[in-house]
Motif scaffolding. Sequence first.
Motif, mmCIF file in Angstrom:
data_model
loop_
_atom_site.group_PDB
_atom_site.id
_atom_site.type_symbol
_atom_site.label_atom_id
_atom_site.label_comp_id
_atom_site.label_asym_id
_atom_site.label_seq_id
_atom_site.Cartn_x
_atom_site.Cartn_y
_atom_site.Cartn_z
ATOM 1 N N THR A 1 16.949 -13.151 57.020
ATOM 2 C CA THR A 1 16.843 -14.868 57.135
ATOM 3 C C THR A 1 17.849 -15.908 57.083
ATOM 4 O OG1 THR A 1 15.256 -14.943 56.413
ATOM 5 C CG2 THR A 1 14.917 -14.005 58.582
ATOM 6 N N ALA A 2 19.358 -15.710 56.135
ATOM 7 C CA ALA A 2 19.689 -16.830 55.836
ATOM 8 C C ALA A 2 21.196 -15.705 55.859
ATOM 9 C CB ALA A 2 19.918 -16.951 54.527
ATOM 10 N N VAL A 3 22.407 -17.504 55.994
ATOM 11 C CA VAL A 3 23.896 -17.032 56.112
ATOM 12 C C VAL A 3 24.429 -15.999 55.083
ATOM 13 C CG1 VAL A 3 25.805 -17.934 55.773
ATOM 14 C CG2 VAL A 3 24.359 -19.273 56.948
ATOM 15 N N LEU B 1 30.783 -14.202 55.871
ATOM 16 C CA LEU B 1 30.927 -15.324 56.236
ATOM 17 C C LEU B 1 32.631 -15.484 55.528
ATOM 18 C CD1 LEU B 1 31.065 -18.577 57.896
ATOM 19 C CD2 LEU B 1 29.685 -18.974 55.943
ATOM 20 N N LYS B 2 32.979 -15.482 53.703
ATOM 21 C CA LYS B 2 33.805 -16.247 53.873
ATOM 22 C C LYS B 2 34.467 -15.020 53.738
ATOM 23 C CE LYS B 2 35.852 -16.258 48.332
ATOM 24 N NZ LYS B 2 35.571 -16.030 47.185
ATOM 25 N N LYS B 3 34.691 -14.229 53.949
ATOM 26 C CA LYS B 3 35.489 -12.721 54.773
ATOM 27 C C LYS B 3 36.050 -12.499 55.848
ATOM 28 C CE LYS B 3 33.878 -8.568 52.098
ATOM 29 N NZ LYS B 3 33.065 -7.507 51.490
ATOM 30 N N ILE B 4 35.251 -13.873 56.705
ATOM 31 C CA ILE B 4 35.590 -13.967 57.747
ATOM 32 C C ILE B 4 36.738 -15.032 58.058
ATOM 33 C CG2 ILE B 4 35.032 -14.581 60.521
ATOM 34 C CD1 ILE B 4 32.491 -12.833 59.994
ATOM 35 N N LEU B 5 36.332 -15.961 57.305
ATOM 36 C CA LEU B 5 36.727 -17.225 57.039
ATOM 37 C C LEU B 5 38.259 -16.822 56.673
ATOM 38 C CD1 LEU B 5 34.197 -19.701 55.591
ATOM 39 C CD2 LEU B 5 35.060 -20.138 57.840
ATOM 40 N N ASN B 6 38.383 -16.150 55.285
ATOM 41 C CA ASN B 6 39.840 -15.938 54.508
ATOM 42 C C ASN B 6 40.841 -14.962 56.542
ATOM 43 O OD1 ASN B 6 38.991 -16.077 52.426
ATOM 44 N ND2 ASN B 6 38.393 -14.668 51.965
ATOM 45 N N ALA C 1 28.216 -10.645 66.152
ATOM 46 C CA ALA C 1 28.137 -10.839 65.579
ATOM 47 C C ALA C 1 27.437 -12.310 64.782
ATOM 48 C CB ALA C 1 29.921 -11.723 65.990
ATOM 49 N N ILE C 2 27.062 -13.050 65.335
ATOM 50 C CA ILE C 2 25.974 -13.926 64.797
ATOM 51 C C ILE C 2 25.028 -13.272 64.188
ATOM 52 C CG2 ILE C 2 24.574 -15.729 65.665
ATOM 53 C CD1 ILE C 2 26.415 -16.471 68.649
ATOM 54 N N PHE C 3 24.314 -12.573 65.209
ATOM 55 C CA PHE C 3 23.058 -11.671 63.873
ATOM 56 C C PHE C 3 23.644 -11.247 62.796
ATOM 57 C CE2 PHE C 3 21.611 -7.641 63.206
ATOM 58 C CZ PHE C 3 20.305 -7.511 62.582
ATOM 59 N N TYR C 4 24.929 -10.946 62.774
ATOM 60 C CA TYR C 4 26.015 -10.485 61.240
ATOM 61 C C TYR C 4 25.616 -11.150 60.055
ATOM 62 C CZ TYR C 4 29.392 -8.237 59.160
ATOM 63 O OH TYR C 4 30.199 -7.729 57.348
ATOM 64 N N SER D 1 19.344 -13.972 62.437
ATOM 65 C CA SER D 1 19.129 -13.942 63.848
ATOM 66 C C SER D 1 19.227 -14.095 64.821
ATOM 67 C CB SER D 1 18.675 -15.940 64.264
ATOM 68 O OG SER D 1 18.517 -16.591 62.616
ATOM 69 N N ARG D 2 19.018 -12.168 65.383
ATOM 70 C CA ARG D 2 18.481 -11.954 66.758
ATOM 71 C C ARG D 2 18.161 -12.807 68.026
ATOM 72 N NH1 ARG D 2 21.967 -7.914 68.538
ATOM 73 N NH2 ARG D 2 21.028 -6.322 66.801
ATOM 74 N N ILE D 3 19.292 -13.813 68.756
ATOM 75 C CA ILE D 3 19.012 -14.383 69.401
ATOM 76 C C ILE D 3 19.452 -13.659 70.663
ATOM 77 C CG2 ILE D 3 18.550 -17.024 70.278
ATOM 78 C CD1 ILE D 3 19.441 -17.368 67.977
#
Length: 359
Positions: free
Chosen positions: A2-4, A9-14, A31-34, A38-40
């Motif tokens: 339930t947290a970033v 995130l770092k891999k995607i930013l790279n 992708a947001i859930f990944y 959070s599944r929204i």
Amino acid sequence: MTAVNKTRLKKILNELAGRGLEQMVITDPAAIFYLTGSRIDSGERLLALYIKISGCFLMINRLFPAPADPDIHVVPYDDTQDAAKILAGLTDNTRALGVDRNMCSWVLLRLMELGAASGYVNASVCADAVRQCKDEEEAGRMRRASHLNDRAMEEAARALRAGISETELAEETARIFRRLGADGISFEPIVAFGANAAEGHHVPDGTVLRPGDCAILDIGCIKDGYCSDMTRTFFLGEVSDRLREIYALVKRANEAARSVIRPGVPMSRIDEEARRIIRAAGYGEYFNHRLGHFIGIEVHEAGDVSAANNTPAASGMTFSIEPGIYLPGIGGVRIEDLVLVTETGCETLNAFSREITVL
């Protein structure tokens, strides 16, 4: 979770940086859930995760619960507000903006109208490339989902009997998954009896199973946010020599493809390993689809195992191996398993028997 996930995130930013991008808006709920856990499902309302080096900004309608995470800057809005304008207020309008292929055109057009960025780039590949290789937590979830699929297939096979319809078995399969503790089905079950099995993606109908028929069961479930997918082919009472022949070929093709999987081997080579066996036996034209698809949070994720994809396999990738032969007017055979690429080869996630089964 339930947290970033800062590692993801770092891999995607790279990946973004490698393409000369500094910012991206993600609207794909998977992708947001990944990234956030959070599944929204926001329906027609804008759900957007804006990422850049300085952090994550989640735009979410106040109707939906927001994750309680100090690393996510939540930007709430109401139905009466211009969500795209609020999003445009977050972005750097002097830089190009990466967007994903799921972004609704009304959002993108409004961002362009508002001058939210100096340019717009389809950056889905940045998230897709990272999601293709599962970490240990994800691999565990994939194993659990596939284990449930093995158990469901066993129960569904026991339900095969003369007179049952495709629709009835499809509905029973969904009930089986619920009983076993799955969170849901990953796709509508494909059940095809007799000549219907010549259609690779037949939609179940009122056709009933008769002695001598083949029965294709292609089923999958969701467990802890991750999908499973498996196909087996059964026979009721007896099996013709022709169908026995193609069953043996499809089984060999499945085994051959899985045997060559290891890091560095191109997807096209894996596809060819299965296809050559079927082609050499004279059934090449009856294997009329790609060998497999990638899978994870979604049952079909970016990437496939086909002649057109030369991407090399890498540790952590999960995809299906599903050769098939489909004979119009007669029937068909498909045997599908999920595999997880390891450092030295692959782990087959399904344990259900691939031996020919006559019920």
